[in-house]
Each structure stands twice: as structure tokens, then as C-alpha cells.
Scaffold this motif. Structure first.
Motif, mmCIF file in Angstrom:
data_model
loop_
_atom_site.group_PDB
_atom_site.id
_atom_site.type_symbol
_atom_site.label_atom_id
_atom_site.label_comp_id
_atom_site.label_asym_id
_atom_site.label_seq_id
_atom_site.Cartn_x
_atom_site.Cartn_y
_atom_site.Cartn_z
ATOM 1 N N GLN A 70 0.994 -1.094 -0.123
ATOM 2 C CA GLN A 70 0.030 -0.201 0.045
ATOM 3 C C GLN A 70 0.651 1.244 0.036
ATOM 4 O O GLN A 70 2.089 1.234 0.439
ATOM 5 C CB GLN A 70 -0.946 0.179 1.159
ATOM 6 C CG GLN A 70 -1.839 -1.035 1.297
ATOM 7 C CD GLN A 70 -2.597 -0.959 2.574
ATOM 8 O OE1 GLN A 70 -2.060 -0.577 3.638
ATOM 9 N NE2 GLN A 70 -3.869 -1.287 2.658
ATOM 10 N N VAL A 71 0.398 2.387 -0.685
ATOM 11 C CA VAL A 71 1.046 3.648 -0.495
ATOM 12 C C VAL A 71 0.443 4.853 -0.086
ATOM 13 O O VAL A 71 -1.147 4.558 -0.229
ATOM 14 C CB VAL A 71 1.649 4.069 -2.024
ATOM 15 C CG1 VAL A 71 2.780 3.137 -2.512
ATOM 16 C CG2 VAL A 71 0.493 4.003 -2.773
ATOM 17 N N TYR A 72 0.647 5.641 0.672
ATOM 18 C CA TYR A 72 -0.132 6.727 1.237
ATOM 19 C C TYR A 72 0.572 8.006 1.173
ATOM 20 O O TYR A 72 1.937 8.075 0.856
ATOM 21 C CB TYR A 72 -0.161 6.411 2.787
ATOM 22 C CG TYR A 72 -0.561 5.126 3.308
ATOM 23 C CD1 TYR A 72 -2.093 4.925 3.422
ATOM 24 C CD2 TYR A 72 0.292 3.974 3.633
ATOM 25 C CE1 TYR A 72 -2.536 3.745 3.997
ATOM 26 C CE2 TYR A 72 -0.505 2.934 4.098
ATOM 27 C CZ TYR A 72 -1.837 2.769 4.064
ATOM 28 O OH TYR A 72 -2.347 1.420 4.618
ATOM 29 N N GLN A 73 -0.239 9.104 1.212
ATOM 30 C CA GLN A 73 0.453 10.369 0.992
ATOM 31 C C GLN A 73 1.003 10.717 2.292
ATOM 32 O O GLN A 73 0.377 10.716 3.236
ATOM 33 C CB GLN A 73 -0.841 11.483 0.723
ATOM 34 C CG GLN A 73 -0.355 12.775 0.277
ATOM 35 C CD GLN A 73 -1.374 13.690 -0.342
ATOM 36 O OE1 GLN A 73 -1.618 13.575 -1.220
ATOM 37 N NE2 GLN A 73 -1.341 14.614 0.636
ATOM 38 N N GLY A 74 2.318 10.938 2.396
ATOM 39 C CA GLY A 74 2.840 11.691 3.706
ATOM 40 C C GLY A 74 3.035 13.102 3.714
ATOM 41 O O GLY A 74 2.157 13.801 3.084
ATOM 42 N N ALA A 75 3.741 13.491 4.547
ATOM 43 C CA ALA A 75 3.967 15.028 4.777
ATOM 44 C C ALA A 75 4.523 15.483 3.528
ATOM 45 O O ALA A 75 5.162 14.880 2.627
ATOM 46 C CB ALA A 75 4.697 15.394 6.023
ATOM 47 N N GLU A 76 4.248 16.737 3.336
ATOM 48 C CA GLU A 76 4.991 17.606 2.227
ATOM 49 C C GLU A 76 6.606 17.612 2.429
ATOM 50 O O GLU A 76 7.008 17.752 3.369
ATOM 51 C CB GLU A 76 4.675 19.029 2.150
ATOM 52 C CG GLU A 76 3.221 19.278 1.304
ATOM 53 C CD GLU A 76 2.805 20.479 1.184
ATOM 54 O OE1 GLU A 76 4.039 21.422 0.923
ATOM 55 O OE2 GLU A 76 1.843 21.041 1.238
#
Length: 151
Positions: free
Chosen positions: A109-115
């Protein structure tokens, strides 16, 4: 056990009695926790009887999302018997956020992290499994995009 995973929480218990919350509700699977804990585990030595080993890779240069996804699917398929876990923070071309990667077995799975702030956009990957060859992993990654190991 700290020699196996220095970031692991140690829960004191007597005869196995402990709070299930301490064991199950530690948010270790949460993308923000993964982002904080992906580190270089190459100096950790497992007991000789264990064939499980970590391989840490740190690479400069952005990945192309489609290429890294296809590579990961193929890598997990080809190594399904010896990959237990992958955790990573990826820098993807054209994306302003870190991409947090985690896999168990052959599922990922991939997730959006911090900028990405002012920090260098560096890919950090930790592979945990048996019979892993860091150079072989690097060579296959270089087939999708010439990447430079971070010195």
C-alpha cells in the motif's frame, strides 16, 4: 530485543499478561509512524540462528510513480517466498508530498505523507526478509531509473 529493532516499544508483562491496547493499538501501521521510523537498519545484527535480515537502501533522484509501482509488483512477485516486509519513504516525480510505502508479504500500500520541506528529496527503503542481496535490489531498481545511492 533492542538489538533486533531499536525502535520497538518494550511492554513489561508478567506471565504474558499485558494490555492488548499496548500491543495492538500502537499505530505502528499508520503512515506518519512509518515515515518517522524508516531508518537504516543495516547495522543491526540478528542472532545467527535467524536468517531474517534487513536491507536498507537510500537513493537520490525522484521515482516515476508508474515505474516504481510496476517494479514493486514484479519484485514482490519474484521474491514472494523471501520478502516479509518493506517500508519506505519515496520521492515521486511531480509530487510535493512524500509517498509512504509499506508491504506485508506480496501486498503493498502507498499513502500520502507530509510535504517535502526544505529537506533533500531522498528515497529510503527497508526490506526485511531472507536471502536478500542489496546489490541485486539496487541493480533491478536501476533498470527503471538510473538512481544514485546516497553516500
Amino acid at each position: 530485543m533492542q538489538s533486533i529493532n531499536p525502535l520497538a516499544n518494550i511492554e513489561q508483562c508478567t506471565f504474558g499478561n499485558t494490555s492488548y491496547k499496548a500491543l495492538l493499538h500502537n499505530n505502528a501501521h499508520h503512515p506518519k509512524e512509518i515515515e518517522k521510523t524508516v531508518t537504516d537498519f543495516s547495522s543491526i545484527a540478528f542472532a545467527p540462528k535467524h536468517s531474517i535480515q534487513p536491507v536498507s537502501i537510500v537513493l537520490e533522484k525522484d521515482f516515476d510513480m508508474e515505474k516504481i509501482s510496476k517494479w514493486l509488483e514484479a519484485f514482490l512477485n519474484d521474491n514472494s517466498k523471501n520478502i516479509l516486509r518493506i517500508k519506505g519513504v519515496l520521492s515521486i516525480n511531480g509530487m510535493k508530498h512524500k509517498i509512504i510505502l509499506q508491504s506485508v508479504g506480496n501486498q503493498f500500500q502507498v499513502y500520502q505523507g507530509a510535504e517535502w520541506d526544505d529537506e533533500a528529496r531522498i528515497n529510503r527503503l527497508v526490506f526485511i526478509g531472507t536471502g536478500l542481496d542489496k546489490n541485486e535490489i539496487l541493480n533491478t531498481l536501476n533498470t527503471i531509473s538510473p538512481l544514485l545511492p546516497k553516500q
